[in-house]
Write an enzyme that holds these catalytic residues in place. Sequence first.
Site, PDB file in Angstrom:
ATOM      1  N   ASP A   5       0.854  -1.186   0.000  1.00 57.98           N
ATOM      2  CA  ASP A   5       0.000   0.000   0.000  1.00 57.98           C
ATOM      3  C   ASP A   5       0.894   1.242   0.000  1.00 57.98           C
ATOM      4  O   ASP A   5       1.900   1.286   0.712  1.00 57.98           O
ATOM      5  CB  ASP A   5      -0.875  -0.053   1.271  1.00 57.98           C
ATOM      6  CG  ASP A   5      -1.952   1.000   1.253  1.00 57.98           C
ATOM      7  OD1 ASP A   5      -3.064   0.696   0.798  1.00 57.98           O
ATOM      8  OD2 ASP A   5      -1.661   2.134   1.705  1.00 57.98           O
ATOM      9  N   ILE A   6       0.515   2.241  -0.804  1.00 55.49           N
ATOM     10  CA  ILE A   6       1.334   3.453  -0.864  1.00 55.49           C
ATOM     11  C   ILE A   6       1.085   4.278   0.400  1.00 55.49           C
ATOM     12  O   ILE A   6      -0.074   4.504   0.782  1.00 55.49           O
ATOM     13  CB  ILE A   6       0.981   4.286  -2.119  1.00 55.49           C
ATOM     14  CG1 ILE A   6       1.167   3.424  -3.372  1.00 55.49           C
ATOM     15  CG2 ILE A   6       1.830   5.551  -2.186  1.00 55.49           C
ATOM     16  CD1 ILE A   6       0.773   4.102  -4.657  1.00 55.49           C
TER      17      ILE A   6
ATOM     18  N   GLU B 292      -5.152   2.441  -3.857  1.00 56.23           N
ATOM     19  CA  GLU B 292      -3.686   2.501  -3.843  1.00 56.23           C
ATOM     20  C   GLU B 292      -3.108   1.222  -3.244  1.00 56.23           C
ATOM     21  O   GLU B 292      -1.983   1.191  -2.776  1.00 56.23           O
ATOM     22  CB  GLU B 292      -3.190   3.738  -3.086  1.00 56.23           C
ATOM     23  CG  GLU B 292      -3.389   3.722  -1.591  1.00 56.23           C
ATOM     24  CD  GLU B 292      -4.704   4.359  -1.161  1.00 56.23           C
ATOM     25  OE1 GLU B 292      -5.652   4.356  -1.968  1.00 56.23           O
ATOM     26  OE2 GLU B 292      -4.768   4.832  -0.014  1.00 56.23           O
TER      27      GLU B 292
END
Length: 351
Positions: free
Chosen positions: A219-220, A262
Site C-alpha cells: 500500500d502506498i 492505492e
Amino acid sequence: MPASVETTLRGPEAYSLSRQVIDEMERAGVWPTPLNFELWLHYLGDPEGALGREIRRILAAAEPFTEATADMLAAEYLPRGRLTEEIRDAGRVLDRELASVSSAIAQAHRSQAAYGQTLDKAADRIGAVEDGEALQTIVTGLTAATRRVQRENETLEKKLDVSTREVARLREHLEQVRRDAMTDALTNLANRKAFDEHLATACEEARTSGRPMILAVLDIDYFKRFNDTWGHQTGDQVLRYVASVMGRAARTPRVAARYGGEEFAMIFPNETPEQVETALEAIRKEIASRSLRRRSTNDELGAVTISAGFAVRRPDESGAALLERADAALYASKRAGRNRVTSAESLDRAA
Ligand code: C2E
C-alpha cells in the site's frame, strides 16, 4: 448489466431512476460523463451490489472520483456486460462463417455425388461404345464434369481460407477483450477480478502440489495526502510508477495486481519467505529511492514509500483467510511507522 437494472430501464421507473442518477452525481461532485452515468445507474439500480458498495466506500472515504477511478470500476464491475456483447458479436460472425462453410461443403457434396454418377454412367457407356465419335463425346462430357468439380473445390477452398482467417482474427480479438477485462487500465497490472482468479488458482495449486505459496499486499504510504497536495493526475502517475516497479519484479509465475485504490497485491508461488522478503524489500527500496517530478510543472515531489505485509499460506487455508493475514501484516507495517515489510509469521512469533 444486471437483469434488475436492465429491466428497470425499460419499466415505469426508468426516467425517475435516470433523474435520480443525475441528481446523485451532482451531489457527489461527479461529472456526468457517459461512463460515470453508467456506473451510477448500476450503483443506484443495485445499491447493495459489489459496485454499489465500492462506490459508497469511495464516497464515504472522500476519495477523489477521477477518470482513472471510473475506468477501474468499469473494468472491474462492468466488463461482464461488455464481454457478453463482444462474445455475442463473435458468435454472430462465427455463425455466419459456419453457415457459409456448411453451404459450400453441401454444394461440394452434391457436385461430388453428381460427378460419381457421371463416372458410373460413362463407365457403362464406354462398355457399349462402338465408334470413336461416341467415345469422344463421352470423354468430352467427363472432362467438363471434372472441370466443374475442380471449380467447386476451388470455391470451397477459398471460402475455407476466408473463414479460417476470419476465425483467427476473431480469436485474437476475443483474446484482447479477455486481457482488457482482466487488466487495470491505469497501471496495466492484473485487476482485482484477475487477482481473485489468480489467488484461487494459486491456492488450489499449492493445495494439490503441497508446495508453498505466499501472498503479499502493498500500500502506498500517505497516498491521500499526496493526492490532495498534488492533484489526482499526479496521484495517478504515482500509482503507475509503483505499479511499474512491481510489474518488473513480478515475472511469471509471480503475479502483481492492483487490488484497490492505492493497494496492490502480489502472489509468489513456490518461493520461500526469505526469497519473498528479499523481493519485497527490493521493491520497497527501489520505490523509495526515486525522487519524482510533477510532469506539468516539474516540481520536485520527493519520494513515495510503500508498506507491505505478507503471509505464508497455511495448509488448507482459503485465499480470503490468507488475504486477511497478509492485510494484518500490512497494517502492522503501517503502525510501526510505514516504509517497511512485515510478515504475518513474525507477528505470530511476537504474539
Ligand atoms: P510513463 O510516463 O508512460 O513512462 C514510461 C517509461 O518511460 C518510464 O518507466 C521510463 O522508463 C520512461 N520515461 C518516461 N519519462 C521519462 C523521463 O523523463 N526520464 C527518464 N529517464 N525516463 C522516462 P518508469 O520509470 O517505470 O515509470 C512508469 C510510470 O510511472 C511513468 O509512465 C509515469 O506514469 C510514472 N512516473 C515515473 N516517474 C515519474 C515522475 O518522476 N513523475 C511523474 N509525474 N510520473 C512518473
